[in-house]
Design an enzyme around this catalytic site. Structure first.
Site, PDB file in Angstrom:
ATOM      1  CB  THR A   1      -0.927  -0.006   1.231  1.00  0.00           C
ATOM      2  OG1 THR A   1      -1.459  -1.320   1.416  1.00  0.00           O
ATOM      3  CG2 THR A   1      -2.066   0.967   1.062  1.00  0.00           C
ATOM      4  CG  ASP A   2       2.843   2.458  -3.733  1.00  0.00           C
ATOM      5  OD1 ASP A   2       3.910   1.971  -3.347  1.00  0.00           O
ATOM      6  OD2 ASP A   2       2.352   2.224  -4.835  1.00  0.00           O
ATOM      7  N   PRO A   3       0.561   4.480  -0.288  1.00  0.00           N
ATOM      8  CG  PRO A   3      -1.738   4.892  -0.383  1.00  0.00           C
ATOM      9  CD  PRO A   3      -0.666   4.037  -0.986  1.00  0.00           C
TER      10      PRO A   3
END
Length: 765
Positions: free
Chosen positions: A453-455
């Site tokens: 989950t990049d963010p």
């Protein structure tokens, strides 16, 4: 209200009205060219060739005018919103076709992208179904914008009957001029029937900036036959023909992009050869037929059949072959898309994965985000996401299972910015042991600037935050890799990996259990997040599903973990996060400023829904896995296309997840997602249980208990399998009784001999 239906065994979708609530587009592509075309023939096209600047064109309008009555209309509705007596748009794998009828004239317009050429081909057929001869003017006008307007020139070669536009990006630094020379591309347009008149200028054709008004060329009767310089260019052709009752007039138009004008002329010369266009269409159809024939399923769920047999294959091909239409890409996307693609083209998938492998540094680290076109790093490319090595291991293991090519592990592959080379097997070992060294004070894998989950980029920004998901995902990757280590007889590394897997398991169960679920991780200060004490972001789906997938959640914790996942459910799948963030959260970071209910901040993120379905299958719960897969498809009866507003020919990135919102369940309508690859693989290999292994196909169903029978045809390693699975007792999983060509077969792995067709009967007991 229903806006369409599947036809031709699910390989086509017929849109029955031009007035859909949102744009319903098909996508047509090859490795050089991409076209989106809506239910009214509108859309954009993009060059995918690295040597040519990407470009986008908007409108594609057709106007008909009856010379005697001066009546005019758009057979494809736009832009005049012409009401017609009949209308349909058929989106197919290889093409789209539009049929309308008005004023006694039936119009059939067909468009496709060839299997190789960088162009789109339109065929216009005008049939007179009235009782009198009709003199019909046909105006075909396409936006030709391809760069800055001030540097644009659009002209018509009257000798070749070739219209072309060229534009140089004049806003460049002095020293960049020569670098941009290679992007000096041409858009071109020609017809197999020479037009009587043409226009190159948007202003001269339309006579107004309002393109929804009747063009002045249509009102006046003729185009202007003039060039366009330093203005909005168009390609407009005017054809005229008197058509007798019952007869038809047909012409073709080709729109494309070339490196130079000579290349465009070569394309034109080849195309005008008799029968060439028909050959190109046959080739395009044959391509998709050959892809779809690789496996075909026949289950009690017709919509699932349509997606697996046709549309998921197309979506996976698009994602893999075009790198999701972007030069801005994480390797996790490339690798996961390629897992799905390995079921369609093993060697093509291997090329993608080995290219990613060559980006690994000797330490074992891989930069997650990078610019695939070689341009300077920007945005996420400047951050340090830690999860890329995990995906390298897992996805390459699955590739070898699908292809059976164990020798791939012995291929020599270089490292990034290093003269050193090593086997793929060594690359994978380095990936695992790099991750093993990247652990924090709780023994969990470091978060860095984000995991899958990049963010989630706040918890580990100082380098000490830890990720639960990365830890259980690494354990799972090790589990997938260990059989290959054992097969190669590498006992030393096997013991190290088994010990590492135990350490990861112990770390998660010792530090991450929050009473009813696993936390998301620890921040840089050692404070847990994604736990019951949090006001928002208490429960994170991926930490639960992957703890189940890798076997870390056991006994009572498994049951509670499962209950936590169920609590996230909606009519269209599980929410990724609950409660979503409504204000800035410095621990979670960027995810908290995303709009609540969208993307990672509390939507039903379809990619993560497939992780959830795998966790169900690991538990032997075919009912729940199928339920999640069914809900994720846009044909879901609880959230149908009339409600989610998506044309049901691809699975979306997410569904809006706020239950109290009027937008609850709306589709993102984005086809850029790893969901397609995961769904296709899950259905065939894990749900239906016709599973690819190194040794061959293994039969191991895990299905909904209500399914009494299903069939699958699968071409696999030069053999064809026609498999029927019967479930008279209404089981989800269990032992299987297998007959191959009428004889009892005691091995779960089916025989494989090149060129043989096997008829396999399976009974679930």
């Amino acid at each position: 209200m229903s806006y369409g239906f599947f036809s031709d065994a699910g390989s086509e979708y017929v849109v029955t009205t031009p007035k859909t609530p949102v744009i319903w587009s098909n996508y047509l592509f090859n490795d050089a060219y991409y076209l989106e075309v809506s239910q009214t023939g509108q859309g954009s096209s993009t060059s995918l060739m690295p040597a040519i600047r990407q470009f986008t064109r908007g409108f594609r309008y057709f106007y008909l005018k009856d010379e005697k009555s001066s009546q005019y209309w758009n057979p494809l509705y736009a832009p005049l919103k012409s009401d017609v007596d009949e209308y349909s748009c058929t989106h197919a794998l290889s093409h789209s076709e539009f049929i309308s009828k008005q004023n006694g004239i039936r119009t059939r317009i067909h468009v496709f992208v060839p299997a190789h050429a960088a162009c789109e081909i339109w065929t216009v057929t005008i049939r007179n179904e009235s009782d009198l001869p009709r003199s019909i003017f046909v105006y075909s006008v396409f936006s030709m914008e391809n760069g800055g307007l001030m540097g644009s020139k659009c002209d018509y070669d009257s000798e070749r009957h070739l219209l072309y536009n060229v534009a140089f990006p004049y806003h460049v630094k002095y020293e960049d001029k020569f670098r941009f020379d290679r992007y000096n591309s041409y858009t071109y347009m020609f017809s197999d029937v020479d037009p009587k008149f043409y226009d190159c200028s948007e202003q001269r054709f339309f006579g107004s900036e309002d393109l929804t008004e009747v063009p002045i060329a249509v009102l006046n009767g003729n185009c202007s036959n003039t060039a366009a310089e330093g203005e909005n260019p168009v390609g407009a052709f005017q054809h005229q023909r008197t058509i007798e009752p019952g007869e038809a007039f047909q012409f073709k138009i080709v729109i494309g992009i070339a490196n130079d004008l000579d290349e465009a002329k070569e394309v034109q010369a080849k195309f005008l050869r008799e029968g060439h266009a028909e050959e190109l269409l046959v080739t395009a159809k044959q391509h998709w037929n050959s892809v779809c024939e690789l496996f075909q399923v026949e289950t009690p769920d017709q919509d699932l059949n349509h997606f697996v047999n046709h549309w998921l294959k197309k979506q996976v091909s698009l994602m893999t072959r075009t790198n999701r239409l972007s030069a801005y890409s994480p390797v996790r996307n490339q690798l996961q898309d390629a897992v799905g693609y390995s079921m369609l083209d093993g060697e093509g998938a291997a090329q993608v994965m080995l290219k990613v492998t060559a980006r690994q540094e000797p330490s074992g680290f891989i930069q997650q985000w990078y610019m695939t076109d070689g341009s300077a790093p920007r945005a996420l490319c400047l951050l340090n996401h830690k999860d890329a090595p995990i995906w390298l291991v897992y996805c390459l293991c699955e590739l070898v299972q699908q292809t059976g090519d164990v020798s791939l592990l012995q291929r020599m592959v270089p490292f990034k910015d290093s003269p050193e080379k090593a086997t793929v097997y060594d690359h994978l070992l380095r990936a695992i042991f790099y991750m093993a060294k990247e652990r924090g004070e709780h023994g969990l894998i470091l978060m860095g600037d984000g995991d899958w989950t990049d963010p989630i980029n706040g918890a580990g920004r100082l380098g000490r935050g830890e990720s639960t998901w990365s830890t259980v995902a690494l354990k799972f990757a090790i589990q997938q890799f260990l059989p290959f280590v054992e097969r190669l007889g590498d006992q030393k590394q096997g013991k190290r990996l088994e010990e590492l897997a135990r350490e990861l398991d112990e770390a998660v169960n010792s530090h991450c259990w929050d009473g009813d679920w696993y936390i998301a991780g620890f921040d840089d200060n050692g404070i847990p997040f994604g736990c019951r004490e949090d006001e928002e972001g208490q429960l994170f789906l991926n930490a639960q599903t992957w703890a189940i997938i890798c076997g870390t959640a056991r006994g009572e914790r498994l049951e509670k973990c499962r209950n936590a996942v169920v609590s996230l459910d909606t009519p269209f799948g599980p929410r990724l996060l609950d409660p979503p963030f409504t204000k800035w959260n410095e621990t979670w970071g960027r995810i908290s400023i995303k709009l609540a209910g969208t993307t990672e901040n509390g939507s039903v993120y379809c990619h993560a829904s497939m992780f959830k379905a795998l966790s169900d299958l690991v538990r032997g719960d075919g009912n729940s896995a199928y339920d999640t897969i069914r809900k994720t498809m846009p044909t879901n009866t609880e959230n149908p296309p009339e409600k989610n507003l998506q044309i049901p020919i691809y699975v979306p990135n997410y569904y809006f997840g706020l239950q109290k919102s009027d937008n609850f369940g709306l589709s993102s309508r984005h086809h850029s997602t790893g969901t397609a690859a995961w769904m296709m693989w899950l259905v065939v290999d894990r749900l239906l249980g016709i599973q690819a292994t190194i040794d061959g196909l293994k039969v191991n169903p895990c299905i909904p208990g209500e399914w009494k029978e299903y069939r699958i045809k699968r071409k696999f390693r030069n053999s064809l399998y026609e498999i029927t699975v019967r479930n008279p007792k209404g089981l989800q999983t269990g032992s299987v009784q297998i007959q191959v060509d009428g004889l009892e077969w005691s091995n779960h792995v089916l025989p494989n001999e090149s060129g043989i067709t096997y008829r396999v009967d399976v009974q679930l007991d």
